[in-house]
Design a protein around this motif. Sequence first.
Motif, mmCIF file in Angstrom:
data_model
loop_
_atom_site.group_PDB
_atom_site.id
_atom_site.type_symbol
_atom_site.label_atom_id
_atom_site.label_comp_id
_atom_site.label_asym_id
_atom_site.label_seq_id
_atom_site.Cartn_x
_atom_site.Cartn_y
_atom_site.Cartn_z
ATOM 1 N N LYS A 103 36.465 32.918 33.795
ATOM 2 C CA LYS A 103 36.351 31.503 34.163
ATOM 3 C C LYS A 103 35.951 30.670 32.945
ATOM 4 O O LYS A 103 36.549 29.616 32.680
ATOM 5 N N ALA A 130 37.721 39.972 43.063
ATOM 6 C CA ALA A 130 37.550 39.484 41.695
ATOM 7 C C ALA A 130 37.614 40.659 40.720
ATOM 8 O O ALA A 130 37.050 41.715 40.977
ATOM 9 N N GLY A 131 38.335 40.459 39.619
ATOM 10 C CA GLY A 131 38.447 41.489 38.596
ATOM 11 C C GLY A 131 39.629 42.426 38.788
ATOM 12 O O GLY A 131 39.901 43.259 37.922
ATOM 13 N N GLN A 133 46.870 29.634 35.798
ATOM 14 C CA GLN A 133 46.322 30.234 37.005
ATOM 15 C C GLN A 133 47.339 30.034 38.116
ATOM 16 O O GLN A 133 47.840 28.931 38.318
ATOM 17 N N ALA A 150 35.357 38.543 35.880
ATOM 18 C CA ALA A 150 35.904 37.306 36.437
ATOM 19 C C ALA A 150 35.067 36.097 36.016
ATOM 20 O O ALA A 150 35.596 35.006 35.795
ATOM 21 N N SER A 199 37.842 39.780 28.941
ATOM 22 C CA SER A 199 37.054 39.532 30.154
ATOM 23 C C SER A 199 36.198 40.738 30.508
ATOM 24 O O SER A 199 35.021 40.592 30.869
ATOM 25 N N ASP A 225 40.412 35.949 39.472
ATOM 26 C CA ASP A 225 39.111 35.314 39.293
ATOM 27 C C ASP A 225 38.352 35.313 40.625
ATOM 28 O O ASP A 225 38.832 35.880 41.620
ATOM 29 N N THR A 226 37.218 34.667 40.653
ATOM 30 C CA THR A 226 36.389 34.670 41.865
ATOM 31 C C THR A 226 36.958 33.784 42.971
ATOM 32 O O THR A 226 36.520 33.876 44.108
#
Length: 185
Positions: free
Chosen positions: A115, A45-46, A83, A111, A148, A68-69
């Motif tokens: 979202k 993530a990230g 996405q 992340a 973000s 994202d996660t």
Amino acid sequence: MKKVSFFLSMLAGFLIFLSRPKKVLAPITQQHQGLYPGTEIEIEAGDLLFSPIGKSESKYVGHVGILDTNHKVTHSVPSGLIQDSVENYCKKFGSITIYAPRRPEHGLKAASYLKNLYNKFPKADYKVFSSLAYSEGKQYCTKIVWLSYKKGAGINLGSLPDYAKAVHPRFIRDLSFLYKKGAIN
């Protein structure tokens, strides 16, 4: 007799030509869900995925997406925020350089903010000339990544002013907070 031998030679050559192996490009496939396609690089993530140019949705020079996660790449294109699976993103964009946060918790926080941003503005207007820190409903690829990290993790990638507009992705490759993790070609 010479004509028959010539004809048989030509026929043999044609049959050999037809039976030779064909060159085929192997598709980029993701063998292990936790790794980037064709690499031993772990997806986290990230992570930021930089590409010098887009192939389909983004026709602009320079593009960036953020993981994202759920291992989806979120990025901004003229039709809004989208996405993609990592595999699809890699198919859409040319050679990709992966940067990761030096501290994994920063990536998780970015992340998390991402979202919320995606859920709130999935059809964000694509506006390259919108200020980085203002008008979250107006996005472009660099802006969603910068926001973000700025609002999620408290990190100003590139030490950019909030009012900066039309920032190229290369200006947020801030090695104070990120490191080059690898590449996908």
